[in-house]
Design a protein around this motif. Sequence first.
Motif, short mmCIF file in Angstrom:
data_model
loop_
_atom_site.label_atom_id
_atom_site.label_comp_id
_atom_site.label_asym_id
_atom_site.label_seq_id
_atom_site.Cartn_x
_atom_site.Cartn_y
_atom_site.Cartn_z
N LEU A 285 1.41 -12.82 6.82
CA LEU A 285 0.90 -11.64 5.71
C LEU A 285 1.94 -10.58 5.76
CD1 LEU A 285 -1.16 -10.19 3.87
CD2 LEU A 285 -2.36 -9.55 5.66
N ASN A 286 2.45 -10.53 7.01
CA ASN A 286 3.63 -9.36 7.17
C ASN A 286 4.77 -9.83 6.34
OD1 ASN A 286 4.46 -6.93 8.63
ND2 ASN A 286 6.00 -8.11 9.47
N ASP A 287 5.05 -11.02 6.18
CA ASP A 287 6.17 -11.53 5.38
C ASP A 287 5.86 -11.24 3.75
OD1 ASP A 287 7.75 -12.34 7.42
OD2 ASP A 287 7.15 -14.39 7.41
N LEU A 288 4.41 -11.42 3.31
CA LEU A 288 4.18 -11.13 2.07
C LEU A 288 4.33 -9.59 1.63
CD1 LEU A 288 2.84 -11.86 -0.73
CD2 LEU A 288 0.59 -11.11 0.36
N PHE A 289 4.25 -8.91 2.73
CA PHE A 289 4.17 -7.31 2.38
C PHE A 289 5.87 -7.00 2.39
CE2 PHE A 289 0.12 -5.40 4.66
CZ PHE A 289 -0.51 -6.34 3.74
N ARG A 290 6.64 -7.90 3.17
CA ARG A 290 8.12 -7.73 2.70
C ARG A 290 8.56 -7.91 1.39
NH1 ARG A 290 11.16 -11.17 6.98
NH2 ARG A 290 12.88 -10.47 5.82
N SER A 291 8.10 -8.87 0.94
CA SER A 291 8.45 -9.33 -0.28
C SER A 291 7.67 -8.25 -1.34
CB SER A 291 7.88 -10.65 -0.69
OG SER A 291 8.33 -11.84 0.13
N LEU A 292 6.54 -8.10 -1.24
CA LEU A 292 6.01 -6.91 -2.14
C LEU A 292 6.90 -5.48 -2.15
CD1 LEU A 292 2.09 -7.67 -1.62
CD2 LEU A 292 3.73 -8.37 -3.36
N ILE A 293 6.91 -5.11 -1.15
CA ILE A 293 7.58 -3.85 -0.76
C ILE A 293 9.36 -3.92 -1.62
CG2 ILE A 293 9.02 -2.17 0.68
CD1 ILE A 293 6.77 -3.00 2.63
N TYR A 294 9.81 -5.18 -1.31
CA TYR A 294 11.45 -5.42 -1.94
C TYR A 294 11.03 -5.47 -3.44
CZ TYR A 294 15.96 -7.09 -2.75
OH TYR A 294 17.23 -7.15 -3.19
N ASP A 295 10.14 -6.10 -3.88
CA ASP A 295 10.05 -6.24 -5.50
C ASP A 295 9.54 -4.81 -6.06
OD1 ASP A 295 10.49 -8.94 -5.13
OD2 ASP A 295 8.17 -9.53 -5.20
N ARG A 296 8.86 -3.99 -5.32
CA ARG A 296 8.56 -2.82 -5.77
C ARG A 296 9.50 -1.89 -5.95
NH1 ARG A 296 5.67 0.11 -9.24
NH2 ARG A 296 4.33 1.70 -8.38
N PHE A 297 10.48 -1.70 -4.74
CA PHE A 297 11.47 -0.64 -4.75
C PHE A 297 12.86 -1.08 -4.74
CE2 PHE A 297 8.17 1.34 -1.97
CZ PHE A 297 7.64 2.14 -2.96
N ASN A 298 13.03 -2.38 -4.51
CA ASN A 298 14.48 -2.93 -4.53
C ASN A 298 15.39 -2.17 -3.98
OD1 ASN A 298 16.28 -5.07 -5.44
ND2 ASN A 298 16.97 -3.76 -7.06
N ASP A 299 14.91 -1.53 -2.70
CA ASP A 299 15.78 -0.82 -1.65
C ASP A 299 15.20 -0.93 -0.17
OD1 ASP A 299 13.78 1.29 -1.80
OD2 ASP A 299 15.23 2.38 -3.33
N THR A 300 15.65 0.14 0.38
CA THR A 300 15.11 0.07 1.92
C THR A 300 14.04 1.13 2.17
OG1 THR A 300 16.69 1.89 2.25
CG2 THR A 300 17.45 -0.32 2.66
N ARG A 301 13.19 1.46 1.08
CA ARG A 301 12.15 2.36 1.44
C ARG A 301 11.07 1.64 2.11
NH1 ARG A 301 11.22 4.98 -4.51
NH2 ARG A 301 12.73 3.41 -5.07
N TYR A 302 10.11 2.54 2.78
CA TYR A 302 9.27 1.95 3.80
C TYR A 302 7.77 2.12 2.91
CZ TYR A 302 11.90 2.49 8.05
OH TYR A 302 12.99 2.28 8.97
N ALA A 303 6.81 1.42 3.24
CA ALA A 303 5.51 1.45 2.84
C ALA A 303 4.50 1.90 3.92
CB ALA A 303 5.07 0.65 2.12
N THR A 304 3.42 2.65 4.00
CA THR A 304 2.37 2.59 5.00
C THR A 304 1.63 1.71 5.11
OG1 THR A 304 2.91 5.07 4.80
CG2 THR A 304 1.02 4.30 5.81
N ILE A 305 1.00 1.20 5.96
CA ILE A 305 0.05 0.24 6.23
C ILE A 305 -1.22 0.95 6.86
CG2 ILE A 305 1.49 -1.68 6.26
CD1 ILE A 305 1.59 -1.81 9.18
N GLY A 306 -2.35 -0.06 6.97
CA GLY A 306 -3.50 0.81 7.50
C GLY A 306 -3.84 1.00 9.12
N LEU A 307 -2.57 1.34 9.70
CA LEU A 307 -2.46 1.44 11.21
C LEU A 307 -2.56 2.82 11.46
CD1 LEU A 307 -2.96 -0.38 13.78
CD2 LEU A 307 -0.26 -0.36 13.82
N ARG A 308 -3.40 3.70 12.30
CA ARG A 308 -3.06 4.92 12.67
C ARG A 308 -3.27 5.11 14.38
NH1 ARG A 308 -8.54 6.75 9.74
NH2 ARG A 308 -10.16 5.32 10.51
#
Length: 370
Positions: A285-308
């Motif tokens: 699932l973490n690998d899927l997130f990698r792909s989704l983030i890359y597809d969304r931004f096409n750069d090195t930006r971060y995305a927040t997940i539900g861990l606090r």
Amino acid sequence: MSYEHYRITASSTPGNDETDYFIDMLMLLSVFVFGFVGLSEAANCRYPHEKFIGTRCYSFVSKRHPYAAAEEYCHSHGYKLATVDSAITANFLASSAGTEFGSNNGQFWIGLSRKKDYTLFFWDDGTSVAYTNFEAGFPNTKDYVAENVRNGRWQTHAQHIELEFVCSYDPLATTTLAPTTTVTTTRVPTTTTVKKTTPTTVTTVTTRKPTTVTTTTTIPPTTTPKACPRGFTLFEATQKCYIVLVYGNDSDFPDVPDDAPFLTRENQRCAKYGATIATVHSSDLNDLFRSLIYDRFNDTRYATIGLRNTDLKTLGGKWQWFDGSATDYLNFGNMFPKTGDYIAQTSSQGFWVTYTHTAPNEGVVCSVDF
């Protein structure tokens, strides 16, 4: 570097009006030519937000990290901490940093360091140190170099100091690193049965009374196939659909009390689409997130997940998922989690970092049940 800077530099040299005019025109021409070359080569950089000067592309990262974590971040994207090999580059980075980091004060890490006090400095990418730009009184006994946004000069600091930083790479020598998806295709062997036939005699019999045959066909009720909401991606193993949203501005959403639990604002973004901030319980699932983030931004930006973090005082904190599920999978990068940080973020490289807030141009990973 602006024309005004060149004009001040030229005017500081004694000379007559004709000499000053000639120098002004020469400097103005050099600025024009240099800018033109920079623009023509900028297309070689991986991402539109990166800046090209000399022979390198530079990526400005507006996250404060210790030197080692900044270096790791650059390396994870196939970059190095920035090499600054000329006064023009130093001034260019300082000027750009003021815009990229939103302040004309402060400092940012570059890729110059040494192994031990009073030994030789070296660049992260192995370039020979032929140019330095230290402030008066530096280098001191510290071993890691940062550049001043105000004047482009350098100072040395201890590596635990947290600063924003700049990465660099040679676009002609570096290939784009992108998440890859492996698709496994399983071929199922099929068996074909061939029946041998022999000649047969066909006899046609005509009956006097026709026979009526009634066929009854049962049509099953129409069903609507299940599907993820538009823009979401299904992950079969969790039977959930996922999407990466841009965090945006807090002013566009209802106010959140100052004492609200961490990630309340991020979950607002998900709730707008009937979703909740996503949790991660496997490397797949973490690998899927990698792909989704890359597809969304096409750069090195971060995305927040539900861990606090629920314990800001304990060393490293106590990290829990937003939905209360078990913390049976974690993927923090080196130097993380950091004591006092509230939230966890991931990127197209897959490792997690911790921070105190989500920037407006960063992402939030959300999920809904399938």
